[in-house]
Design a protein around this motif. Structure first.
Motif, PDB file in Angstrom:
ATOM      1  N   GLN A 288       1.024  -1.236   0.175  1.00 53.52           N
ATOM      2  CA  GLN A 288       0.312   0.422  -0.021  1.00 53.52           C
ATOM      3  C   GLN A 288       1.097   0.836   0.108  1.00 53.52           C
ATOM      4  O   GLN A 288       2.167   1.629   0.517  1.00 53.52           O
TER       5      GLN A 288
ATOM      6  N   VAL B 286      -1.912   4.150   6.530  1.00 50.76           N
ATOM      7  CA  VAL B 286      -2.364   4.854   7.693  1.00 50.76           C
ATOM      8  C   VAL B 286      -2.236   3.344   8.924  1.00 50.76           C
ATOM      9  O   VAL B 286      -3.159   2.875   9.065  1.00 50.76           O
TER      10      VAL B 286
ATOM     11  N   MET C 219     -14.736  -1.717   2.568  1.00 48.91           N
ATOM     12  CA  MET C 219     -13.724  -0.879   1.857  1.00 48.91           C
ATOM     13  C   MET C 219     -12.760   0.081   2.399  1.00 48.91           C
ATOM     14  O   MET C 219     -11.837   0.436   2.618  1.00 48.91           O
TER      15      MET C 219
ATOM     16  N   LYS D 297     -12.095  -2.267   7.896  1.00 48.59           N
ATOM     17  CA  LYS D 297     -11.563  -2.865   9.031  1.00 48.59           C
ATOM     18  C   LYS D 297     -10.814  -4.600   8.960  1.00 48.59           C
ATOM     19  O   LYS D 297     -10.641  -4.268  10.531  1.00 48.59           O
ATOM     20  N   SER D 298     -11.093  -4.876   8.265  1.00 47.45           N
ATOM     21  CA  SER D 298     -10.333  -6.546   8.206  1.00 47.45           C
ATOM     22  C   SER D 298      -8.978  -6.383   8.196  1.00 47.45           C
ATOM     23  O   SER D 298      -8.150  -6.727   9.422  1.00 47.45           O
ATOM     24  N   THR D 299      -8.362  -5.445   7.732  1.00 45.26           N
ATOM     25  CA  THR D 299      -6.944  -4.896   7.448  1.00 45.26           C
ATOM     26  C   THR D 299      -6.826  -4.790   9.504  1.00 45.26           C
ATOM     27  O   THR D 299      -5.970  -5.216   9.890  1.00 45.26           O
TER      28      THR D 299
HETATM   29  P1  ADP Z   1     -13.145  -3.719   5.023  1.00 44.28           P
HETATM   30  O1  ADP Z   1     -13.175  -4.929   5.668  1.00 44.28           O
HETATM   31  O2  ADP Z   1     -13.601  -2.609   5.737  1.00 44.28           O
HETATM   32  O3  ADP Z   1     -14.092  -3.198   4.049  1.00 44.28           O
HETATM   33  P2  ADP Z   1     -10.505  -3.586   4.363  1.00 44.28           P
HETATM   34  O4  ADP Z   1     -10.098  -3.514   5.135  1.00 44.28           O
HETATM   35  O5  ADP Z   1     -10.705  -4.807   3.791  1.00 44.28           O
HETATM   36  O6  ADP Z   1     -12.014  -2.890   4.310  1.00 44.28           O
HETATM   37  O7  ADP Z   1      -9.651  -2.686   3.458  1.00 44.28           O
HETATM   38  C1  ADP Z   1      -9.859  -1.558   2.132  1.00 44.28           C
HETATM   39  C2  ADP Z   1      -9.357  -1.923   1.572  1.00 44.28           C
HETATM   40  O8  ADP Z   1      -8.325  -0.800   2.286  1.00 44.28           O
HETATM   41  C3  ADP Z   1      -7.840  -2.309   1.712  1.00 44.28           C
HETATM   42  O9  ADP Z   1      -7.429  -4.030   0.657  1.00 44.28           O
HETATM   43  C4  ADP Z   1      -6.516  -1.891   1.738  1.00 44.28           C
HETATM   44  O10 ADP Z   1      -5.616  -1.792   0.585  1.00 44.28           O
HETATM   45  C5  ADP Z   1      -6.970  -0.506   2.360  1.00 44.28           C
HETATM   46  N1  ADP Z   1      -6.272  -0.672   3.331  1.00 44.28           N
HETATM   47  C6  ADP Z   1      -7.051  -1.274   4.309  1.00 44.28           C
HETATM   48  N2  ADP Z   1      -6.302  -0.232   5.696  1.00 44.28           N
HETATM   49  C7  ADP Z   1      -5.592   0.443   5.702  1.00 44.28           C
HETATM   50  C8  ADP Z   1      -4.763   1.750   6.245  1.00 44.28           C
HETATM   51  N3  ADP Z   1      -5.428   1.456   7.642  1.00 44.28           N
HETATM   52  N4  ADP Z   1      -4.264   2.378   5.393  1.00 44.28           N
HETATM   53  C9  ADP Z   1      -3.887   2.476   3.965  1.00 44.28           C
HETATM   54  N5  ADP Z   1      -5.006   1.871   3.598  1.00 44.28           N
HETATM   55  C10 ADP Z   1      -5.627   0.882   3.706  1.00 44.28           C
END
Ligand code: ADP
Ligand code: MG
Length: 910
Positions: A643, A647, A667, A670-672
C-alpha cells in the motif's frame, strides 16, 4: 485397487511361465504393492502394464510395449538421468514410488541381472534435495491412540509424532482432545501420515497422504523397543503411552521407507509389516538405524500460542488468502530475510509456534534488539551466513551414506566460515547471542580431516577416483606412484624408440580398444625392429606393441584400478568418521539456524521501522488478570508493503475495555485493522519487533478468527454451516486469555437471523467468555448493544465525500459509524450511473419513510436490520428468550431450529 499398483493381472496369471526378468518385476510389484515400481533396465526405469499406461498418461511419456515368448506387455520408461522430475510428478499425483535398481553389473552374471528396491519414495519421507523445498520442513506424521498420563480409562489419549526424515527433526505431542491434535496437525502440515489402530484419520487434512502400514508397529512393546534403541528409556522422554506408540511406529516407518538405501546393499524389501513373522517382530536389522535421528522433542500444545487451521489461514502466516495472491503477501513472506536454508526453516518454526512465556519471548527480543542496533554485525553475519550449506540435510546424507565428496567439501566450506561468524558475536551482550557464540563449534577436527583427505574440487562420482588428496594415505600414494612411473616410461618411449630405430615420425599413442601402441608410417616399415608385434593396419601406417609396453600398460591399469578402489574405501571411512560427529554437526546447524533467524528479524525490524514490544507478564499483574493490549501507530505488516501510504492505527484493550464493535463502510479498513492487531500480537510472541510506534501486550494463549461470508472464499460446505461451526468452536474454547476476531459474522443467513446471532454472540463473549474481542460488523444495532455492555466499546472508520467522490481515511476512531456510503462505494467501483442514481433515490425514499432510524443499505442489496427491528419491535418475551440462549452449548442445527421457533413466535405475537 488401482491398476497401476501391485502385480499386473496379465503377469500374475502366468507367473511361473514369465521370463526371469518379468518374473522379477512381477515379484517386486507384489512385494511393494502400494507403490509404482520403477524397474531399471539399462539406462531407463521401466514400468509395465497398468503402471505403464498410468505413467504414460501422467508423465506424458511414450507408451510402447515389450514382447517376449510369453506375450506382449505395455511398457513406458523414464531416463534414469532425470528420473527425479518424473518421480516428483508421480508423488504429486498421489503415488508412492519404489525404485528397483540393478544391483549387479550385467557382465558379472550369466543369468538375469539382480534387481532390488533401493528406495521407497513417499511424499513424507523425501530426502532428495531436488524434491524438497529448501526453506521448509517436510514432515511425516504418525497418529496413535493410547492410555493417557493419569488414570483415565484406557486409550483415551491421542498422540501425534512428526518427523522430517531429511533433517532429523523429530517431535511428539499428545492430548485427550481430538481437536487439539487436529490443530497441531494444521501447524505442521505433514505430507504423509501413518495412522494407528482406532486412531481417527480425520484429524489429517485432505492433502495429507495416509499410508497403510503394519498396525503391529503401534504395539506398545514393539514401539518402546525401537524407541529405546535410539533414545534410551522412552518413559523418561515421553509423557504417555500414546506418544510412545506414535513415535515408535513412526521410527519403524522411517526405517522401512529408507529401503536398502545404502550403496551396494541389496535391500531385501521384506520389511513391509504384513509378511513379518512373530519371532522377527520388527524385521529390522541394525544397519537400518537412522543414526542422525539424535533428538526427540516432546512438547505440550499448551506451551505455544494456539493457532488452528482457520487462524493460520486468515492471518496469512504461510499462504496468501487471495486465490491468486502474491507469494510474498504472507507474514512469512515479509519476515523472511534469512540467508540460508537452516535459518529459513527455523523462522518458519518460530512463526508456526509463537511463544507464551514472557522470559522466552524476551530472550529472543533481546537478541533481535542487539542485532538491530548493530548494523555491522548484522550485515556481516548475513553475508557470512549466505555461505552456509544446509548442514542438517548434509549430515543426514552423510549419516545415511548418501553423501558424495562434494558434500564433504560443502561441509568443509561451511566450517571454514564458522570462526568468522563466531568472532562477530565475541562481544555480544545478551544471553542468547552469548550462548550462540558458545555453541558455534567450528569442528576443527572435521574440517582438518576433510582438508587433508579430500581434494578441493572432487568429481560427483565416488567410485572413479580423483577424490582423495595426495599425502593422505601411503598405500594410495604408492599405487598412484606406480601408475605415474608407468606413464612416464611410456611418455619417454617415443624418444627412445625414435633414436633406436632411426624413424623420426614414430609415434606412441593410446586408444580405448587396443590400449597403448607404437605407430609407424608405411615408408618406414622396413626399419621396424624384431620385437614389434603388429596389432592394427591403417591406410598409411601400421600399429605395433612390444611385450614390455604391454607389461607396463597392465601395471598402470592395475595400479589405477586398485587406486580407485582404495580411494572409495578411504572416502567411505572418512564419511563414516564424520558421521560419528553427527550430534556436533547438528548442534552447529542449530546455532547457525537460530542466528540466521534472529538476524532476519533484526533486518526486517531495522528496514521497516518496527519497534520492540513490551511484554507484560500475566502472572505478575495480580490486579489485572486478563489480556492487555496497547498499540500506538500500528500497521498491517503485509498490507503496508503493498500500500503506497498506509495509515497507522492504534489499539487499546484491557479488562475494562475488552470487546470492540467496529463499524464502517465497505473498504474502509475494518478487516485490515483487525488482522493487524492479531498479527502484531502474534509477531511479538514470536519474539519479533512489530510494525508500530509502540506496543505493550500480554501474551495471548490462543487466537481465534472467524471471517464472514463476504470475505471468505472457501467453497464446499454451506457458508452458514461453516460459520456456525467455527463460531461454536470459538464460543466453546475461548477464554480470558484468548484474542477473538469476528469479521462480518452472521452474513450467511438472512439479516434478521444474522443480527440475532451476532447479538447473542456478542453478549456471550462479553458476559461468559471474557475474551479480548474485535468484532467488525455491518449490524449497526450492535453498536447500541456495545454501549449497554460495560466492557464493550465501539470503534469506526469514517469516509469523506468530496464532490460525490469517496475518500477513505482508513483512520480508526471511537464511536459508531454514521452511514455505510454503500452507494458512493458503488460509484467508485464503477457501477453504471443510472443504477447509482436509482440507488440514491431509494435510499432517500427509505430515509423519508423512517424518520427515526439510521439506514444502512448494505452492499449486497439487503435492507437495513434496523428497519426490520423498528417496524416490528421485538416483544419482550422473545427478546428475553433470545438473550438467554446459550449459543455456546448449541450445535448449528439446534441454533437454527431455535431461531426458527423464535421467528414463528415473533410472527404470532406481532
Ligand atoms: P473493510 O473490511 O472495511 O471492507 P478492508 O480492511 O478490506 O476494508 O480494506 C480495504 C482496502 O483498504 C485494503 O485492501 C487496503 O488496500 C486498504 N486499507 C485498509 N486499511 C488501510 C490503512 N490503514 N491504510 C491504507 N490503506 C488501507
Ligand atoms: Mg472486511
Amino acid at each position: 485397487m488401482d491398476p497401476a499398483l501391485g502385480p499386473p493381472d496379465a503377469m500374475a496369471e502366468k507367473r511361473d511361465e514369465l521370463t526371469p526378468m518379468m518374473r522379477q518385476y512381477h515379484d517386486l510389484c507384489a512385494r511393494y504393492d502400494d507403490a509404482i515400481v520403477l524397474f531399471q533396465v539399462g539406462d531407463f526405469y521401466e514400468t509395465f502394464c497398468g503402471a505403464a499406461e498410468r505413467s504414460a498418461r501422467l508423465l506424458e511419456i511414450a507408451l510402447t510395449s515389450r514382447e517376449d515368448s510369453t506375450g506382449e506387455y505395455p511398457m513406458a520408461g523414464i531416463p534414469i538421468d532425470n528420473a527425479e522430475s518424473y518421480i516428483e510428478d508421480l508423488l504429486e499425483a498421489g503415488y508412492r514410488v519404489a525404485v528397483a535398481d540393478q544391483v549387479e553389473e550385467p557382465g558379472e552374471t550369466s543369468g538375469v541381472v539382480e534387481r532390488a528396491v533401493t528406495r521407497v519414495i513417499t511424499p513424507g519421507t523425501l530426502t532428495e534435495d531436488e524434491l524438497l523445498a529448501s526453506d521448509d520442513n517436510n514432515f511425516v506424521a504418525a497418529v496413535a491412540r493410547g492410555r493417557g498420563v493419569d488414570t483415565r480409562p484406557a486409550d483415551d489419549e491421542l498422540a501425534l509424532a512428526l518427523l522430517d526424515v531429511s533433517t532429523g527433526d523429530f517431535l511428539a505431542t499428545s492430548s485427550a482432545a481430538t481437536e487439539a491434535i487436529a490443530d497441531e496437525v494444521s501447524r505442521f502440515a505433514p505430507a504423509e501420515a501413518v495412522v494407528g489402530p482406532n486412531a481417527p484419520a480425520d484429524v489429517l487434512p485432505d492433502d495429507c497422504m495416509v499410508t497403510p502400514f503394519d498396525e503391529h508397529v503401534f504395539d506398545r512393546e514393539r514401539a518402546a523397543a525401537i524407541l529405546s534403541e535410539y533414545f534410551g528409556e522412552p518413559d523418561a522422554l515421553l509423557a504417555s503411552d500414546a506418544e510412545i506408540r506414535a513415535c515408535g511406529a513412526l521410527l519403524a516407518y522411517a526405517e522401512y521407507a529408507r529401503g536398502g538405501e545404502h550403496e551396494g546393499e541389496t535391500g531385501d524389501g521384506e520389511r513391509n509389516g504384513d509378511d513379518e513373522t512373530e519371532e522377527n517382530a520388527r524385521g529390522i536389522g541394525d544397519s537400518d538405524r537412522l543414526e542422525y535421528l539424535t533428538h526427540l522433542t516432546r512438547y505440550d500444545p499448551r506451551e505455544y500460542l494456539l493457532l488452528d487451521a482457520v487462524a493460520l489461514r486468515s492471518l496469512e502466516l504461510f499462504e496468501p488468502r487471495a486465490v491468486n495472491g502474491r507469494d510474498d503477501a504472507t507474514l512469512v513472506g515479509v519476515l523472511d530475510e534469512t540467508a540460508c536454508a537452516l535459518g529459513g526453516r527455523t523462522l518458519r518454526d518460530w512463526l508456526r509456534r509463537p511463544l507464551l512465556e514472557s522470559h522466552r519471548i524476551e530472550a529472543r527480543l533481546d537478541a533481535v534488539e542487539e542485532l538491530t542496533g548493530s548494523v555491522q554485525t548484522r550485515e556481516h553475519c548475513h553475508e557470512l551466513l549466505r555461505d552456509v550449506y544446509d548442514l542438517e540435510r548434509l549430515i543426514g546424507r552423510i549419516s545415511r551414506e548418501r553423501a558424495n565428496a562434494r558434500d564433504l567439501r560443502s561441509l568443509r566450506d561451511t566450517l571454514a566460515v564458522v570462526p568468522e561468524i563466531r568472532s562477530q558475536l565475541a562481544d555480544a551482550d545478551c544471553d542468547r547471542l552469548r550462548d550462540l557464540h558458545e555453541n558455534l563449534d567450528p569442528l576443527a577436527n572435521v574440517r582438518e580431516l576433510i582438508d587433508d583427505a579430500v581434494v578441493s574440487d572432487p568429481p560427483i562420482e565416488i567410485t572413479e577416483g580423483g577424490i582423495i588428496a595426495e599425502g593422505y594415505d601411503s598405500d594410495l600414494d604408492e599405487l598412484r606412484g606406480t601408475a605415474r612411473d608407468g606413464k612416464q616410461w611410456i611418455d619417454d618411449l617415443e624418444a627412445r624408440e625414435r633414436e633406436r630405430t632411426g624413424i623420426d615420425s614414430l609415434k606412441v599413442g593410446y586408444n580405448s580398444v587396443h590400449g597403448y601402441y607404437i605407430e609407424v608410417t608405411n615408408p618406414n616399415l622396413d626399419a621396424v625392429p624384431e620385437n614389434y608385434q603388429r596389432r592394427q593396419t591403417l591406410k598409411n601406417s601400421e600399429r605395433f606393441v612390444t611385450p614390455e609396453l604391454k607389461e607396463r600398460e597392465d601395471e598402470i591399469v592395475g595400479a589405477e584400478e586398485r587406486a580407485d578402489e582404495r580411494e572409495y574405501e578411504l572416502f567411505c571411512a572418512v564419511r563414516s568418521d564424520i558421521g560419528g560427529e553427527v550430534e556436533r554437526v547438528q548442534g552447529l546447524a542449530d546455532a547457525l539456524a537460530t542466528l540466521d533467524a534472529l538476524v532476519s528479524l533484526a533486518t526486517v525490524a531495522a528496514q521497516y521501522d518496527y519497534c520492540r514490544p513490551e511484554i507484560l507478564d500475566p502472572e505478575s499483574e495480580q490486579t489485572n488478570s486478563g489480556v492487555e493490549i496497547d498499540i500506538t501507530g500500528g500497521r498491517h505488516p503485509v498490507v503496508e508493503r503493498t500500500q503506497e501510504s498506509f495509515v497507522p492505527n492504534g489499539a487499546q484493550f484491557d479488562s475494562e475495555q475488552r470487546l470492540a464493535v467496529i463499524t464502517g463502510p465497505n473498504m474502509s479498513g475494518k478487516s485490515t485493522y483487525m488482522r493487524q492487531v492479531a498479527q502484531i500480537v502474534l509477531l511479538a510472541q514470536v519474539g519479533s519487533f512489530v510494525p508500530a510506534e509502540s506496543a505493550r501486550l500480554t501474551p495471548v494463549e490462543r487466537i481465534f478468527t472467524r471471517v464472514g461470508a463476504s470475505d471468505d472464499i472457501a467453497g464446499g460446505r454451506s457458508t452458514f454451516m461453516v460459520e456456525m461451526d467455527e463460531l461454536a468452536t470459538i464460543l466453546r474454547d475461548a477464554d480470558e486469555r484468548s484474542l477473538v476476531l469476528l469479521d462480518e459474522v452472521g452474513r450467511g443467513t438472512s439479516t434478521a437471523d444474522g443480527l440475532a446471532i451476532a447479538q447473542a454472540i456478542t453478549e456471550h463473549l462479553h458476559d461468559v467468555v471474557d475474551a479480548t474481542t474485535l468484532f467488525a460488523t455491518h449490524h449497526h444495532p450492535l453498536t447500541e448493544l456495545a454501549d449497554d455492555l460495560p466492557e464493550a466499546f465501539t470503534l469506526h472508520f469514517e469516509v469523506e465525500q468530496t464532490d460525490g467522490e469517496v475518500v477513505f481515511q482508513h483512520e480508526i476512531e471511537p464511536g459508531a459509524a454514521t452511514g455505510s456510503y454503500g452507494v458512493e462505494v458503488a460509484t467508485a467501483a464503477g457501477v453504471p450511473e443510472d443504477v447509482v442514481d436509482r440507488s440514491r433515490e431509494l435510499v432517500d425514499a427509505n430515509a423519508a419513510a423512517e424518520t427515526t432510524a439510521e439506514t444502512e443499505p448494505t452492499a449486497d442489496g439487503g435492507t437495513s436490520e434496523l428497519e426490520s427491528t423498528e417496524t416490528a419491535p421485538v416483544p419482550d418475551s422473545v427478546a428475553a428468550e433470545l438473550r438467554d440462549l446459550n449459543v455456546g452449548h448449541m450445535t448449528p442445527v439446534e441454533a437454527l431450529t431455535e431461531l426458527d421457533r423464535l421467528q414463528r413466535l415473533l410472527e404470532e405475537e406481532s
